[in-house]
Design a protein around this motif. Sequence first.
Motif, PDB file in Angstrom:
ATOM      1  N   PHE A 144      40.459  32.177  41.262  1.00 21.87           N
ATOM      2  CA  PHE A 144      39.459  33.852  41.583  1.00 21.87           C
ATOM      3  C   PHE A 144      40.432  35.539  41.609  1.00 21.87           C
ATOM      4  O   PHE A 144      40.225  35.302  40.608  1.00 21.87           O
ATOM      5  CB  PHE A 144      38.739  33.414  42.102  1.00 21.87           C
ATOM      6  CG  PHE A 144      37.706  34.719  41.707  1.00 21.87           C
ATOM      7  CD1 PHE A 144      36.547  34.769  40.624  1.00 21.87           C
ATOM      8  CD2 PHE A 144      37.656  35.828  42.865  1.00 21.87           C
ATOM      9  CE1 PHE A 144      36.365  36.338  40.695  1.00 21.87           C
ATOM     10  CE2 PHE A 144      36.781  36.946  42.662  1.00 21.87           C
ATOM     11  CZ  PHE A 144      35.710  36.797  41.776  1.00 21.87           C
ATOM     12  N   GLY A 145      41.666  35.193  42.474  1.00 25.14           N
ATOM     13  CA  GLY A 145      42.210  35.580  42.919  1.00 25.14           C
ATOM     14  C   GLY A 145      43.035  36.605  41.828  1.00 25.14           C
ATOM     15  O   GLY A 145      43.212  37.297  41.753  1.00 25.14           O
ATOM     16  N   LEU A 146      44.059  35.041  41.067  1.00 24.54           N
ATOM     17  CA  LEU A 146      44.372  35.660  40.002  1.00 24.54           C
ATOM     18  C   LEU A 146      43.325  35.930  39.239  1.00 24.54           C
ATOM     19  O   LEU A 146      44.635  37.260  38.379  1.00 24.54           O
ATOM     20  CB  LEU A 146      45.536  34.243  39.683  1.00 24.54           C
ATOM     21  CG  LEU A 146      47.002  33.677  40.382  1.00 24.54           C
ATOM     22  CD1 LEU A 146      47.180  32.478  40.048  1.00 24.54           C
ATOM     23  CD2 LEU A 146      47.540  34.745  40.750  1.00 24.54           C
ATOM     24  N   ILE A 152      42.450  43.846  36.834  1.00 23.13           N
ATOM     25  CA  ILE A 152      42.596  45.195  37.691  1.00 23.13           C
ATOM     26  C   ILE A 152      44.119  45.315  36.772  1.00 23.13           C
ATOM     27  O   ILE A 152      43.567  47.074  37.225  1.00 23.13           O
ATOM     28  CB  ILE A 152      42.346  44.988  38.837  1.00 23.13           C
ATOM     29  CG1 ILE A 152      40.725  44.011  39.518  1.00 23.13           C
ATOM     30  CG2 ILE A 152      43.125  46.057  39.776  1.00 23.13           C
ATOM     31  CD1 ILE A 152      41.185  43.777  41.117  1.00 23.13           C
ATOM     32  N   ILE A 153      45.126  44.501  36.826  1.00 23.21           N
ATOM     33  CA  ILE A 153      46.078  45.045  36.685  1.00 23.21           C
ATOM     34  C   ILE A 153      46.249  46.173  35.420  1.00 23.21           C
ATOM     35  O   ILE A 153      47.473  47.143  35.268  1.00 23.21           O
ATOM     36  CB  ILE A 153      47.730  44.513  36.638  1.00 23.21           C
ATOM     37  CG1 ILE A 153      48.664  45.052  36.959  1.00 23.21           C
ATOM     38  CG2 ILE A 153      47.748  42.515  36.322  1.00 23.21           C
ATOM     39  CD1 ILE A 153      48.865  45.974  38.131  1.00 23.21           C
ATOM     40  N   LEU A 158      46.428  50.680  32.066  1.00 25.32           N
ATOM     41  CA  LEU A 158      45.844  51.992  30.465  1.00 25.32           C
ATOM     42  C   LEU A 158      46.085  52.972  31.066  1.00 25.32           C
ATOM     43  O   LEU A 158      45.682  54.175  30.640  1.00 25.32           O
ATOM     44  CB  LEU A 158      45.327  50.835  30.092  1.00 25.32           C
ATOM     45  CG  LEU A 158      45.077  49.845  29.826  1.00 25.32           C
ATOM     46  CD1 LEU A 158      44.050  49.242  29.097  1.00 25.32           C
ATOM     47  CD2 LEU A 158      45.955  50.614  27.743  1.00 25.32           C
ATOM     48  N   ILE A 159      45.334  53.049  32.839  1.00 28.22           N
ATOM     49  CA  ILE A 159      44.988  54.538  33.045  1.00 28.22           C
ATOM     50  C   ILE A 159      46.046  55.241  33.529  1.00 28.22           C
ATOM     51  O   ILE A 159      46.179  56.649  33.212  1.00 28.22           O
ATOM     52  CB  ILE A 159      43.606  54.267  34.914  1.00 28.22           C
ATOM     53  CG1 ILE A 159      42.202  53.331  34.114  1.00 28.22           C
ATOM     54  CG2 ILE A 159      43.726  55.336  35.152  1.00 28.22           C
ATOM     55  CD1 ILE A 159      41.557  52.959  35.275  1.00 28.22           C
ATOM     56  N   ILE A 160      46.800  55.048  33.701  1.00 23.90           N
ATOM     57  CA  ILE A 160      48.645  55.715  34.455  1.00 23.90           C
ATOM     58  C   ILE A 160      48.855  56.164  33.122  1.00 23.90           C
ATOM     59  O   ILE A 160      49.299  56.629  32.924  1.00 23.90           O
ATOM     60  CB  ILE A 160      49.140  54.390  34.536  1.00 23.90           C
ATOM     61  CG1 ILE A 160      48.933  54.286  36.319  1.00 23.90           C
ATOM     62  CG2 ILE A 160      50.974  55.315  35.077  1.00 23.90           C
ATOM     63  CD1 ILE A 160      50.175  53.440  36.751  1.00 23.90           C
ATOM     64  N   GLY A 183      35.428  53.956  33.095  1.00 25.45           N
ATOM     65  CA  GLY A 183      34.871  52.592  31.663  1.00 25.45           C
ATOM     66  C   GLY A 183      35.369  51.432  32.097  1.00 25.45           C
ATOM     67  O   GLY A 183      34.845  50.388  32.207  1.00 25.45           O
ATOM     68  N   CYS A 184      36.823  51.399  32.563  1.00 25.02           N
ATOM     69  CA  CYS A 184      37.750  50.185  32.964  1.00 25.02           C
ATOM     70  C   CYS A 184      36.924  49.747  34.300  1.00 25.02           C
ATOM     71  O   CYS A 184      37.410  48.755  35.336  1.00 25.02           O
ATOM     72  CB  CYS A 184      39.093  50.287  33.380  1.00 25.02           C
ATOM     73  SG  CYS A 184      40.308  50.704  31.724  1.00 25.02           S
ATOM     74  N   ALA A 185      36.448  51.102  34.369  1.00 24.79           N
ATOM     75  CA  ALA A 185      35.903  50.101  36.858  1.00 24.79           C
ATOM     76  C   ALA A 185      34.886  49.042  36.351  1.00 24.79           C
ATOM     77  O   ALA A 185      34.529  48.923  37.262  1.00 24.79           O
ATOM     78  CB  ALA A 185      35.865  51.514  37.735  1.00 24.79           C
ATOM     79  N   ILE A 186      33.444  50.065  35.360  1.00 28.62           N
ATOM     80  CA  ILE A 186      32.688  49.156  34.904  1.00 28.62           C
ATOM     81  C   ILE A 186      32.513  47.545  34.246  1.00 28.62           C
ATOM     82  O   ILE A 186      32.557  46.952  34.648  1.00 28.62           O
ATOM     83  CB  ILE A 186      31.831  50.663  33.687  1.00 28.62           C
ATOM     84  CG1 ILE A 186      31.048  51.447  34.814  1.00 28.62           C
ATOM     85  CG2 ILE A 186      30.979  49.284  33.702  1.00 28.62           C
ATOM     86  CD1 ILE A 186      30.099  52.856  33.982  1.00 28.62           C
TER      87      ILE A 186
END
Length: 302
Positions: A144-146, A152-153, A158-160, A183-186
């Motif tokens: 799940f962590g992976l 997230i990464i 894309l945000i950067i 949008g990505c956060a949601i």
Amino acid sequence: MDAKFKKPKGFGEILDHTFSLSKNRFKEFFMILIIFMGPVYLIQAIIQFASGTSFFRQVGTGDNWFEENLSSFIDSGSFDSSSLDLGIGFIVVSLFSALLFPVAEAAILFAINHIRNEEEFTVGSVIKQAFSRFWPMFWSNILFGLIAFIIIIIPLVLIIVGFASASVNPIAGILFGILLFFGCAIGIGLLITRWSFYFGSVVLDKTSPGFSRSWRLSKNRTWALMGLYIVFYIISSIISTAIQFTFGAFLGTSVLLYMISNMASLFTTMIFSVGYGVMYLDLKTRHDADDLKDLIDDYKTI
């Protein structure tokens, strides 16, 4: 079965049931967390004290009370030999927490399930049950962590890129970056919510890694479940912040402040763990009810 678990619950009913269980079974739930996390926090306190941190009151330099306390928090972030000791201690505590906390949460899940089935249990018995699922929990948590890291990464990149485009057209680039961020956060929140109930599946249903079952259980309930996660996070943050500011004003960055903060963290962790258990069992109730309806419909068509 306990009457409160028999029917599907709404948003407010889940919160009410969580706080009711936390109040009525506070002794058992808190004892479980103390047994697992108490020794870890004790090790943390010993490491802090050995590194030179004052036990009762740790303040910095200044001409008045405010400057002394502000200086103590700033100095706590500076690097020296004691900071290295604290860093090593933090790593050790984090490793123990990563190994022991899932077992404590599993024990609370078993306890809630016993309450649901109106069965007697002891703290020792649910801890024993939790340890029986240690390795399935361990590998499922790593997986799940992976998955969470990948989820997230990629949006982060894309945000950067979105904000970087501000150099070409500043206004459009900034607006695009902000929209992309929300949008990505949601999207990340919804995906993690859909898969987050793998843990309950691994513990109670003995299905590993449990991601497909979590996806099925959370169908049509994702927004409400994410909202509940947000509410529990806000409650935990308010309590933690209030403790930090209230006791930090008198104790600075002392060992005692961290011990008090850790006790408050156990309390908020208990509420979150109970809330997670109530949410998971509510999803099971809904899913089982849907399965029963399908069987009835199939019977009628015969």
